[in-house]
Design a protein around this motif. Structure first.
Motif, PDB file in Angstrom:
ATOM      1  N   LEU A  38       0.817  -1.221   0.000  1.00 53.76           N
ATOM      2  CA  LEU A  38       0.000   0.000   0.000  1.00 53.76           C
ATOM      3  C   LEU A  38       0.849   1.268   0.000  1.00 53.76           C
ATOM      4  O   LEU A  38       0.404   2.307  -0.476  1.00 53.76           O
ATOM      5  CB  LEU A  38      -0.952   0.008   1.192  1.00 53.76           C
ATOM      6  CG  LEU A  38      -2.063  -1.042   1.158  1.00 53.76           C
ATOM      7  CD1 LEU A  38      -2.906  -0.970   2.432  1.00 53.76           C
ATOM      8  CD2 LEU A  38      -2.931  -0.894  -0.075  1.00 53.76           C
ATOM      9  N   GLY A  39       2.065   1.188   0.516  1.00 56.33           N
ATOM     10  CA  GLY A  39       2.960   2.344   0.521  1.00 56.33           C
ATOM     11  C   GLY A  39       3.344   2.814  -0.867  1.00 56.33           C
ATOM     12  O   GLY A  39       3.866   3.917  -1.034  1.00 56.33           O
ATOM     13  N   SER A  58      11.369  12.553   1.577  1.00 58.34           N
ATOM     14  CA  SER A  58      10.308  11.840   0.876  1.00 58.34           C
ATOM     15  C   SER A  58       8.976  12.472   1.256  1.00 58.34           C
ATOM     16  O   SER A  58       8.663  12.634   2.436  1.00 58.34           O
ATOM     17  CB  SER A  58      10.308  10.353   1.250  1.00 58.34           C
ATOM     18  OG  SER A  58       9.320   9.666   0.509  1.00 58.34           O
ATOM     19  N   GLY A  59       8.198  12.837   0.265  1.00 59.75           N
ATOM     20  CA  GLY A  59       6.932  13.527   0.515  1.00 59.75           C
ATOM     21  C   GLY A  59       5.727  12.623   0.503  1.00 59.75           C
ATOM     22  O   GLY A  59       4.596  13.106   0.502  1.00 59.75           O
ATOM     23  N   ALA A  60       5.934  11.318   0.484  1.00 58.63           N
ATOM     24  CA  ALA A  60       4.819  10.373   0.452  1.00 58.63           C
ATOM     25  C   ALA A  60       4.369  10.026   1.870  1.00 58.63           C
ATOM     26  O   ALA A  60       5.191   9.899   2.778  1.00 58.63           O
ATOM     27  CB  ALA A  60       5.237   9.104  -0.289  1.00 58.63           C
ATOM     28  N   HIS A  61       3.037   9.894   2.040  1.00 61.30           N
ATOM     29  CA  HIS A  61       2.465   9.577   3.351  1.00 61.30           C
ATOM     30  C   HIS A  61       1.384   8.507   3.194  1.00 61.30           C
ATOM     31  O   HIS A  61       0.359   8.751   2.549  1.00 61.30           O
ATOM     32  CB  HIS A  61       1.871  10.830   3.995  1.00 61.30           C
ATOM     33  CG  HIS A  61       2.906  11.806   4.431  1.00 61.30           C
ATOM     34  ND1 HIS A  61       3.521  12.676   3.556  1.00 61.30           N
ATOM     35  CD2 HIS A  61       3.453  12.022   5.648  1.00 61.30           C
ATOM     36  CE1 HIS A  61       4.396  13.405   4.224  1.00 61.30           C
ATOM     37  NE2 HIS A  61       4.383  13.024   5.492  1.00 61.30           N
ATOM     38  N   LEU A  62       1.640   7.332   3.790  1.00 58.27           N
ATOM     39  CA  LEU A  62       0.660   6.251   3.786  1.00 58.27           C
ATOM     40  C   LEU A  62      -0.557   6.691   4.578  1.00 58.27           C
ATOM     41  O   LEU A  62      -0.423   7.175   5.708  1.00 58.27           O
ATOM     42  CB  LEU A  62       1.280   4.985   4.400  1.00 58.27           C
ATOM     43  CG  LEU A  62       0.397   3.756   4.477  1.00 58.27           C
ATOM     44  CD1 LEU A  62      -0.010   3.278   3.079  1.00 58.27           C
ATOM     45  CD2 LEU A  62       1.118   2.635   5.213  1.00 58.27           C
ATOM     46  N   PHE A  63      -1.736   6.546   3.970  1.00 59.82           N
ATOM     47  CA  PHE A  63      -3.006   6.996   4.554  1.00 59.82           C
ATOM     48  C   PHE A  63      -2.981   8.491   4.870  1.00 59.82           C
ATOM     49  O   PHE A  63      -3.752   8.970   5.687  1.00 59.82           O
ATOM     50  CB  PHE A  63      -3.371   6.203   5.812  1.00 59.82           C
ATOM     51  CG  PHE A  63      -3.405   4.717   5.615  1.00 59.82           C
ATOM     52  CD1 PHE A  63      -4.240   4.147   4.664  1.00 59.82           C
ATOM     53  CD2 PHE A  63      -2.589   3.888   6.364  1.00 59.82           C
ATOM     54  CE1 PHE A  63      -4.260   2.774   4.472  1.00 59.82           C
ATOM     55  CE2 PHE A  63      -2.608   2.510   6.180  1.00 59.82           C
ATOM     56  CZ  PHE A  63      -3.461   1.956   5.231  1.00 59.82           C
TER      57      PHE A  63
END
Length: 152
Positions: A38-39, A58-63
């Motif tokens: 899901l990440g 890193s600018g990604a955020h899970l949920f």
């Protein structure tokens, strides 16, 4: 009324007869695999265009909450694979839960000790990750100790 053939065609439950510690380790491992996948999924992970291999930028955020990177996701996937392999035996399942819980407690301390905006934050982690790591560490150790006790 159900005839005698109904049970012969029914699928066996794969958890039947499996010790609780093995079921707990398998469930935890599957959750790690799911989180790892899901990440990388846009929509479930916000900012996937800003997903970096590693590092605090890193600018990604899970949920939309937990900061992730490709490395962070790969660690979850590897942890899940290791958990499934170790869950094949009672001793391995207990080792995965207790040892993995200890690893997550170390990650919690790491998250508290490292500045979230510094180059030392390679995974990366944020405050939400820190609290999740504490919960995972305590929960996994508890599962390993409580479900791994010998039956009398």
């Amino acid at each position: 009324m159900v005839g005698p053939m109904a049970h012969s065609r029914a699928r066996a439950n794969p958890a039947d007869g499996k010790p609780p510690v093995r079921r707990a380790a398998s469930a935890a491992a599957v959750l790690f695999l799911l989180v790892g996948v899901l990440g990388f999924v846009p929509g479930i992970t916000s900012g996937t265009a800003d997903l970096r291999f590693a590092g605090h930028d890193s600018g990604a955020h899970l949920f939309g909450v937990f900061q992730v990177s490709a490395l962070h996701n790969l660690v979850h996937l590897l942890f899940g694979v290791a958990g499934l392999v170790l869950a094949r035996t009672v001793d391995g399942a207990r080792a995965f839960l207790v040892g993995g819980g200890a690893v997550y407690l170390v990650l919690w301390v790491y998250g508290l000790a490292v500045g979230h905006d510094t180059g030392a934050n390679v995974l990366p982690v944020n405050d939400a990750d820190d609290w999740l790591h504490l919960g995972l560490g305590v929960g996994m150790i508890a599962l390993g100790l409580l479900t791994g006790r010998a039956r009398r």
